[in-house]
Each structure stands twice: as C-alpha cells, then as structure tokens.
Design a protein around this motif. Structure first.
Motif, short mmCIF file in Angstrom:
data_model
loop_
_atom_site.label_atom_id
_atom_site.label_comp_id
_atom_site.label_asym_id
_atom_site.label_seq_id
_atom_site.Cartn_x
_atom_site.Cartn_y
_atom_site.Cartn_z
N VAL A 111 -3.94 164.43 50.89
CA VAL A 111 -4.48 165.62 50.21
C VAL A 111 -3.33 166.51 49.75
O VAL A 111 -2.17 166.26 50.05
CB VAL A 111 -5.42 166.44 51.13
CG1 VAL A 111 -6.59 165.60 51.61
CG2 VAL A 111 -4.66 167.02 52.31
N ALA A 112 -3.71 167.59 49.04
CA ALA A 112 -2.75 168.58 48.56
C ALA A 112 -2.95 169.90 49.29
O ALA A 112 -4.08 170.25 49.64
CB ALA A 112 -2.93 168.80 47.06
N ASP A 113 -1.86 170.61 49.50
CA ASP A 113 -1.92 172.01 49.92
C ASP A 113 -2.01 172.81 48.62
O ASP A 113 -1.05 172.88 47.85
CB ASP A 113 -0.65 172.37 50.70
CG ASP A 113 -0.61 173.83 51.15
OD1 ASP A 113 -1.47 174.62 50.71
OD2 ASP A 113 0.31 174.17 51.92
N SER A 114 -3.17 173.41 48.36
CA SER A 114 -3.40 174.02 47.04
C SER A 114 -2.76 175.39 46.87
O SER A 114 -2.83 175.96 45.78
CB SER A 114 -4.91 174.12 46.76
OG SER A 114 -5.48 175.21 47.47
N HIS A 115 -2.11 175.90 47.92
CA HIS A 115 -1.52 177.25 47.80
C HIS A 115 -0.52 177.45 48.93
O HIS A 115 -0.91 177.61 50.09
CB HIS A 115 -2.62 178.30 47.89
CG HIS A 115 -2.20 179.69 47.50
ND1 HIS A 115 -2.62 180.33 46.35
CD2 HIS A 115 -1.38 180.59 48.13
CE1 HIS A 115 -2.11 181.55 46.29
NE2 HIS A 115 -1.35 181.72 47.36
N THR A 116 0.76 177.45 48.59
CA THR A 116 1.78 177.68 49.60
C THR A 116 2.94 178.47 49.01
O THR A 116 3.08 178.55 47.79
CB THR A 116 2.27 176.36 50.22
OG1 THR A 116 2.98 176.62 51.44
CG2 THR A 116 3.18 175.58 49.26
N HIS A 117 3.75 179.06 49.91
CA HIS A 117 4.91 179.85 49.51
C HIS A 117 6.15 179.26 50.20
O HIS A 117 6.61 179.77 51.22
CB HIS A 117 4.73 181.32 49.92
CG HIS A 117 3.51 181.96 49.32
ND1 HIS A 117 3.45 182.38 48.00
CD2 HIS A 117 2.30 182.27 49.86
CE1 HIS A 117 2.25 182.91 47.76
NE2 HIS A 117 1.54 182.85 48.87
N LEU A 118 6.68 178.17 49.64
CA LEU A 118 7.84 177.52 50.24
C LEU A 118 9.04 178.45 50.29
O LEU A 118 9.90 178.31 51.17
CB LEU A 118 8.19 176.25 49.45
CG LEU A 118 7.17 175.11 49.47
CD1 LEU A 118 7.55 174.04 48.46
CD2 LEU A 118 7.03 174.51 50.87
N ASP A 119 9.12 179.38 49.35
CA ASP A 119 10.26 180.30 49.29
C ASP A 119 10.26 181.31 50.43
O ASP A 119 11.25 182.00 50.65
CB ASP A 119 10.31 181.02 47.94
CG ASP A 119 8.98 181.65 47.53
OD1 ASP A 119 7.92 181.14 47.95
OD2 ASP A 119 9.00 182.65 46.79
N MET A 120 9.16 181.41 51.16
CA MET A 120 9.07 182.35 52.29
C MET A 120 9.11 181.61 53.64
O MET A 120 8.93 182.22 54.68
CB MET A 120 7.77 183.16 52.20
CG MET A 120 7.65 183.98 50.94
SD MET A 120 6.10 184.92 50.92
CE MET A 120 6.00 185.35 49.17
#
Length: 292
Positions: free
Chosen positions: A20-29
């Motif tokens: 599946v996909a993670d539809s909303h993430t903040h890798l920069d944080m």
C-alpha cells in the motif's frame, strides 16, 4: 514507559501481504534519510509515499524529492496556518510549525501562491495540498487570509488537473461550503479525516476521498471509527501524517511510513474487512487519487 523508550521509534510491524501507499507524510520532519525511511517502509509493504508540502520551501523540497525517488510522489501548498503568517506575520494567527516572520500582506501571499502554482505544473507533483481551513490554530484575524489561500489552491488544482489535499481542523462546514462555492476539483482528498459519520456520507456522495491516520486507533476516537465504518471502501485511503499521529499503542512516539500496517489493520477491523481486501482497495484508491 521510560523516557528512553518513549522517544524510541516503535518496532517494525508484521509486513502487509498486499503493498500500500502512505497517502500523506512529512519526510522532511522525520529523523534519518529519505532512503532509510523508504527502505524501512518497503520492508513492511509500504512501497509508495506521498510527500506533502506545507510552505514554499517544503513544497520545493517535496517536488525535488519526488523527482529523485520513484517511490515518492509530491503535493505542494501553503498550509492553512501558513497563509495568515505570511499576510499578518503573526505566530498566533498562523500557529504553523515554523516560527514567526515579518508581515508581508496580500502581495506576499500572492507571490507565495505563484510559486506553488509553478510547482503544481511539474509532472511528479501529483496534488495541491495540504490546503484548507484550520479554526483550531487560526484566530478570527487570520480567517480571511486562510480562506483566500484555500480558494486560490482550489483554482490551482483545477487548472493543473491535480488532486486537492485538504487539511480540515474544526472547520468542516466552512470547508464544504467553499468547495461548493468554488466548484471542487475532480479529485478531493480529506487528509487525516476528522469529521463524523454524517460528514462521511456527505463526502461519499460528492466522491471525495477520506484518508485515515493513526488517530483512528485512539481510545477517544469513536466518532472517527463510526465515520470509517460508513465510508465506501473505494473512497478510503490510509496515511501516517508522520511524524505526527502515531497509532496506538505507540502514541507519543515518532511516527513514520513503516507504521502504516498498524493503522491499516485497525481500519480493517472497524470495516469488518479482511486485511488484504482493504489493502487492495486502499492501494488502488491512492493510485487513482494521485494519478500514478
């Protein structure tokens, strides 16, 4: 739980059988490199992530990261709390995750929106968001800027044919009203869905996607579970909003895309669906929503 355990990343969950996909993430944080985060996520069946921009700088980073990594898709926007800060220079009015700055007025907001518009044209940028309204952090003095920014993002999403990713915090009626007034884009995603079952029915009728985060596992989140129960499987997404909203039993510890299986399994239980069936639906829904 000791303080060292509380700060430690949660363990790897059992891998999903259907990716599946993670539809909303903040890798920069998040801590660590993008490569480490993607490898860890892929090891448990989370093979795609949507990296979300919250300001001009973060949106540029999202676009660059998506261009560099096949597993990453980008969305670009000014977060609802960013617009009042740009206009008013008011940390109270904005309440965003980056500190105070000089007031720039409407011209500064227009300049920032023009940058978002340019980024939204890029092929690896799959959505415009997170945009919307936040009545929790923004006071009355910031609402006009927030609404103006939201309306502009709707127009940008429609013009570029990209998904609109909505942040809606304690602003359900106004978000739905502005979508009606402006005419919603073909694809709308309510990120970290926070409405009740009645609103879920309204969203379903309009064909809006509802993305559920780790807070669906919290003890006090029965209204969210009720909403998930009535949301059509073909309109449901899953997300982390990492590093925030870590699912139970790891609440308070750092969140990351590799924890998607914990939330997805809780969602499958709420919906009375086999894990693989929900994962199959979610994977197809995310690809359809973001056009990849």
């Amino acid at each position: 739980m000791s303080s060292s355990t509380k700060d430690a990343p949660p363990p790897l969950p059992e891998p999903l059988r259907v990716p599946v996909a993670d539809s909303h993430t903040h890798l920069d944080m998040q801590d660590g490199t993008v490569e480490e985060a993607l490898a860890k996520a892929a090891s448990v069946g989370v093979t795609t992530v949507v990296q979300v921009g919250c300001d001009v700088k973060g949106s540029r980073w999202a676009a660059e990261t998506a261009a560099a990594h096949e597993a990453v898709h980008a969305t670009v926007a000014l977060h609802p709390n960013e617009a009042p800060r740009i206009v008013l220079g008011d940390p109270g009015g904005g309440g965003s995750r980056q500190g105070a700055r000089e007031a720039g007025g409407d011209a500064a907001l227009d300049a920032a929106l023009a940058e978002i518009d340019a980024l939204a044209a890029l092929p690896h940028v799959r959505g415009v968001g997170e945009t919307g309204l936040d009545h929790f952090r923004t006071g009355p003095d910031g609402i006009a800027a927030q609404q103006r920014s939201f309306r502009a993002h709707i127009e940008i999403a429609k013009r570029h044919g990209k998904a609109l990713v909505i942040h809606d915090r304690e602003a359900h009626d106004d978000v739905l009203r502005i979508l009606r007034e402006e005419g919603a884009p073909d694809t709308v995603v309510f990120h970290c869905y926070s409405g009740d079952a009645e609103m879920a029915k309204t969203c379903a009728e309009a064909g809006y996607y509802m993305s559920f985060a780790g807070n669906v596992t919290f003890k006090n989140a029965q209204p969210l579970r009720d909403a998930l129960a009535v949301a059509p499987p073909e309109l449901v997404l899953v997300e982390t909003d990492a590093p925030f909203l870590t699912p139970a039993p790891y609440r308070g510890r750092p969140n990351a895309p590799y924890l998607i299986p914990v939330t997805l399994r809780a969602m499958a239980e709420v919906k009375g669906m086999p894990e693989d069936a929900l994962a199959t639906a979610v994977a197809a829904n995310t690809a359809r929503a973001f056009g990849y």
